[in-house]
Scaffold this motif. Sequence first.
Motif, PDB file in Angstrom:
ATOM      1  N   ASP A  33       0.828  -1.194   0.000  1.00  0.00           N
ATOM      2  CA  ASP A  33       0.000   0.000   0.000  1.00  0.00           C
ATOM      3  C   ASP A  33       0.870   1.255   0.000  1.00  0.00           C
ATOM      4  OD1 ASP A  33      -2.766  -1.138   2.135  1.00  0.00           O
ATOM      5  OD2 ASP A  33      -2.158  -1.652   0.084  1.00  0.00           O
ATOM      6  N   GLY A  35       0.361   5.728   0.017  1.00  0.00           N
ATOM      7  CA  GLY A  35      -0.675   6.709   0.291  1.00  0.00           C
ATOM      8  C   GLY A  35      -0.140   8.082   0.594  1.00  0.00           C
ATOM      9  N   THR A  50      -5.242   6.407  -0.117  1.00  0.00           N
ATOM     10  CA  THR A  50      -4.322   5.280  -0.217  1.00  0.00           C
ATOM     11  C   THR A  50      -4.645   4.475  -1.467  1.00  0.00           C
ATOM     12  OG1 THR A  50      -5.716   3.810   1.104  1.00  0.00           O
ATOM     13  CG2 THR A  50      -4.050   5.096   2.287  1.00  0.00           C
ATOM     14  N   THR A  57      -8.433   1.832  -4.199  1.00  0.00           N
ATOM     15  CA  THR A  57      -8.206   3.149  -3.600  1.00  0.00           C
ATOM     16  C   THR A  57      -9.146   3.424  -2.435  1.00  0.00           C
ATOM     17  OG1 THR A  57      -9.710   4.179  -5.189  1.00  0.00           O
ATOM     18  CG2 THR A  57      -7.368   4.137  -5.753  1.00  0.00           C
TER      19      THR A  57
END
Length: 120
Positions: A33, A35, A50, A57
Amino acid sequence: QVQLVESGGGLVQAGGSLRLACAASGRILGLNDMGWYRQAPGKQRDLVATIGYGGSTNYADSVKGRFTISRDNAKRTVYLQMNSLKPEDTAVYYCKAEAVAIGLPRRDYWGQGTQVTVSS
């Protein structure tokens, strides 16, 4: 180790647009991930958006419909397209990435931050 370098911040008038970029480098085995978070003066750091490795998303309610997060896995880069900017979007924007580096366990890494200022 993993290094995250943000770019693209600056000063813009309300209603304008900016595009932030965050490039990851180092002895990376995998990026999960990624972000963007932001922190205004005197306030806590809050999630903006993120994106998972596959493109899923998540957005803060305050930016839905105005901001778009995307990533280029080949370039190890995450982007944040910010449109219809408001003065309340003024903050330092930080990139975060969950990554596995050679010889290290999976952990979160943070960039140094980039200032976004929206004038009214």
